[in-house]
Design a protein around this motif. Structure first.
Motif: not given
Length: 759
Positions: A524-529
């Motif tokens: 999942r891209l750019a899921e945390l920041g």
């Protein structure tokens, strides 16, 4: 805001209740339960007797009947649970959804309905208790420490929501009324319950519908860093409204040599959440300073249901029981977000005014089929209970989305027509999958007594096999399997010092299973920041050894006071780790992954008191108090912290005063929850809640009518959050801020007028 008197606003609803019941006759007959007890409807609904917390014979368990909460007319199970020891919430103001028993994440608490697990929409298997209307409930059981014949997925503890059955009452009642909200909107409520002899056994039928609303206001200030420059402010309205519909049935009868019990419940939640916000440059709230106008609506329809069948009979030298259950949740959500950006600069394309539209659908279908067989018999001077529980879960998830972004050189104000066309809805990463889970759980428990000492010891083995087929990744990586087995021993001791005092001790091993999203094969891209998140199919469950030590004293005939200390030593904690692989956003970002990395500890002290003030000559005055002091320690990539979002304390105090001479009563309840701190990659949050005050006034008319006026959130409590936001791991470690935000959310006072007619 000045409120109109709710009595005048609701007079038509109450008049309707009086007319509906005018021709019905009272029935005062009592009904015997299977254990020989006698229950009467009037003792709960009409007579006004104060009901206190029960003293239970079950180990490490507190029991609260519906009548304990009834005077304050709770709408949902969440409204009920906010009054009991160690239950915290991290919900919005006036909402109580994910239970945080002992302040821990909802995934650490096992939610049961009639002793059976129920599926929830969350990936962590948690269940939102505000989905269950309070009118369905007979009692709430708080199980502080596990026994072998209960599910061991309860590191924080378990909450068993026991629904009304055919032995709950003989006769019935009608409930009608309405609630007035801070925006002067009125939502109605209507319910009916009947129980008695029918079809050769005991039958209970209940149905209800209730409107729910929560109009909130939010105000945010965003800075470049703490104490730095104010970049922008945001003013937002967030109105959540909808309707709940419920139905429950319970039937039991003698069939052959044993007793057959059938039960069912169904709850539908229709809800819409409407968020509208305007963002202003540098805090100047004027048209010329508008940066963005945003409309974000979420339409929710959720169906929860459960069917159960149980047959108990004597045989093979003891008692036998076989149980089957079928439970499901259908969760449909449609969300759109339209944002207009007024960039107001001379930069070339694409830095002109622009529109961004996002659309997404979420569709979850979760089914659980369960069965259990158990046998109980005497062995010498002890009781032996053993059996096998099996569960099969099938879950289908579909999350699809589409985005339309277009520049608008001369965007009108304040809200232009949506430009452009949306394309096809495509699955998001990790959003199209099928999950299959099989659980086999044999158990054995031996219990007995020796003089003043009662004891119990048992062992449960829980084996889990999970498979995920994700259709958003390459076919070679689409399927992952995760299986494990854990032995969960438990032991309980109770020493009855005399007729009033007893000491208890409990030791149990419990677990928490990895969430479905944590073992997913999707990236999942750019899921945390700006960092990406990849699941880990090799995750093991978290395991905890827990100790509870308690003292309880009976106060007179009806009062109870108790104090309990608890400790949990949790191993194989699931925390986010850095794989070292560069993320999709480029240098400074990484692919992160959940891993079993370390241990944690949780501890605290819980005090609860529920008693009439008979010792002071005040038989008609009841007081309620509970206080929980909570603490923990865990280490993550940035250092030592408490478990995420664990409140430091939870405090409840209240009283009920009966006025027998005028057949009336009144009371108040005060609640305060301590601050909570949470830290994940890219964000740190401190959450604070204001105090909540509720009051009620009740008047009884004859033997059948009750009229209650309640007020909640009378202190207009707010939820205040402080966000420290970072882009990369290095930025967070070096305190190089992307943004620092301060947000306040408030909702206002709510008034409710309810009439009950018993028959």
């Amino acid at each position: 805001m000045t409120k109109h008197p709710i009595a005048s606003r609701l007079s038509l609803a109450i008049a309707g209740a009086l007319l509906a019941g005018a021709g019905l006759a009272a029935a005062q007959d009592a009904v015997p339960t299977p254990d020989g007890a006698m229950r009467e409807l009037d003792a709960i609904e009409v007579t006004g007797e104060i009901v206190y917390r029960d003293r239970t014979e079950e180990p490490a368990t507190l029991v609260y009947d519906l009548a304990y909460f009834q005077s304050f007319e709770p709408l949902t199970v969440g409204d009920m649970l906010k009054r009991v020891p160690s239950v915290a919430f991290l919900s919005d103001v006036l909402e109580y959804d994910g239970v945080r028993l002992r302040g821990l994440d909802p995934g650490y608490t096992q939610i049961l309905i009639n002793g059976s697990r129920v599926p929830g929409a969350g990936f962590d298997r948690s269940f939102f208790v505000d989905r269950i209307p309070a009118e369905l409930v007979d009692r709430i059981e708080i199980v502080r420490s596990s026994s072998a014949d209960r599910s061991g997925d309860a590191i924080a503890g378990a909450l068993n929501i026991v629904l009304r059955d055919g032995y709950s009452l003989e006769g019935g009642y009608l409930r009608v009324g309405a609630s007035q909200y801070p925006d002067d909107e009125i939502e109605p409520t209507l319910g009916a319950v009947w129980g008695g002899e029918a079809l050769g056994g005991q039958l209970l039928l209940g149905a209800s519908t209730q409107g729910r609303r929560n109009p909130k206001l939010k105000f945010s200030q965003r800075f470049d860093a703490p104490g730095g420059t104010l970049d922008n402010t945001e003013v937002q309205t967030d109105t959540r409204s909808g309707d709940d519909y419920s139905f429950n049935l319970d039937y039991s009868a003698e069939v052959g040599p044993g007793r057959l019990a059938l039960n069912a419940f169904y709850v539908r939640t229709d809800r819409i959440q409407e968020e509208d916000s305007i963002e202003y440059d540098a805090g100047v709230q004027a048209d010329a300073s508008i940066l963005t106008i945003n409309a974000n609506d979420l339409d929710i329809r959720t169906d929860n249901y459960q069917l159960g069948a149980e047959y108990a009979w004597p045989g093979a030298g003891g008692e036998n029981r076989i149980r089957f259950g079928y439970a499901g949740i259908d969760d449909d959500q449609y969300e759109f977000e339209d944002e207009y950006e007024y960039l107001r600069d001379a930069n070339p394309f694409p830095e002109d005014d622009r529109f961004t539209g996002d659309r997404s659908y979420l569709d979850i279908r979760d089914r659980e089929l369960s069965g259990e067989i158990r046998h109980t018999r005497d062995v010498g001077g002890a009781e032996l209970r053993f059996g096998l529980e099996a569960t099969r879960k099938d879950r289908d998830t579909a999350i699809t989305a589409d985005r339309n972004r277009i520049t608008i050189p001369n965007a009108p104000s304040p809200r232009p027509v949506i430009p452009g066309e949306f394309g096809p809805f495509l699955p998001v990463d990790g959003g199209l999958n099928t999950i299959e889970e099989t659980r086999l759980e044999p158990f054995a428990k031996l219990s007995g007594s020796a003089g003043a000492l009662e004891w119990e010891a048992g062992l449960r083995y829980q084996h889990t096999d999970v498979s995920i087929d994700d259709r958003t990744v390459a076919p070679a990586d689409a399927r992952v399997d995760n299986d494990y087995g854990v032995f969960l021993p438990s032991a309980h001791l109770r020493w009855n010092l005399d007729d009033s005092n007893r000491l208890t001790a409990s030791l149990a091993r419990t677990m928490r299973r990895p969430g479905f999203d944590q073992i997913s094969p999707a990236l999942r891209l750019a899921e945390l920041g700006d960092n990406d998140l990849l699941g880990n199919a090799a995750l093991a469950p978290e395991i905890a050894w827990g100790l509870d030590l308690g003292w309880e004293r009976r106060l007179g005939r009806r009062g109870v006071v108790g104090i309990n200390a608890f400790y949990r030593d949790i191993s194989d904690l699931i925390e986010i780790a850095n794989t070292g692989i560069e993320g999709d956003e480029g240098p400074g970002t990484f692919v992160l992954q959940p891993r079993n990395t370390g241990d944690g500890e949780v501890w605290g002290v819980e005090l609860d008191l529920s008693t009439p003030l008979t010792a002071f000559g005040l038989d008609d005055t009841g007081v309620f108090l509970n206080y929980s002091w909570l603490d923990s320690e865990v280490e993550d990539a940035f250092g030592v912290r408490r478990f995420n979002d664990q409140s430091r304390n939870v405090f409840n105090v209240g009283f009920i005063q009966q006025l027998p001479s005028v057949a009336a009563s009144f009371g108040a309840s005060y609640r305060k929850q301590g601050d909570a701190f949470g830290r994940i990659v890219g964000e740190e949050i401190v959450t604070s809640y204001g105090a909540d005050l509720e009051v009620f006034v009740e008047k009884r008319f004859g033997e059948q009518w009750t009229l209650r006026l309640t007020g909640s959130n009378l202190l207009d409590a707010s939820k205040d959050e402080v966000f420290d936001k970072f882009t990369t791991l290095d930025d967070q470690a070096n305190r190089d801020y992307d943004e620092y935000e301060v947000e306040t959310e408030s909702a206002g006072r709510v008034y409710q007028l309810i009439a009950r007619f018993s028959f």
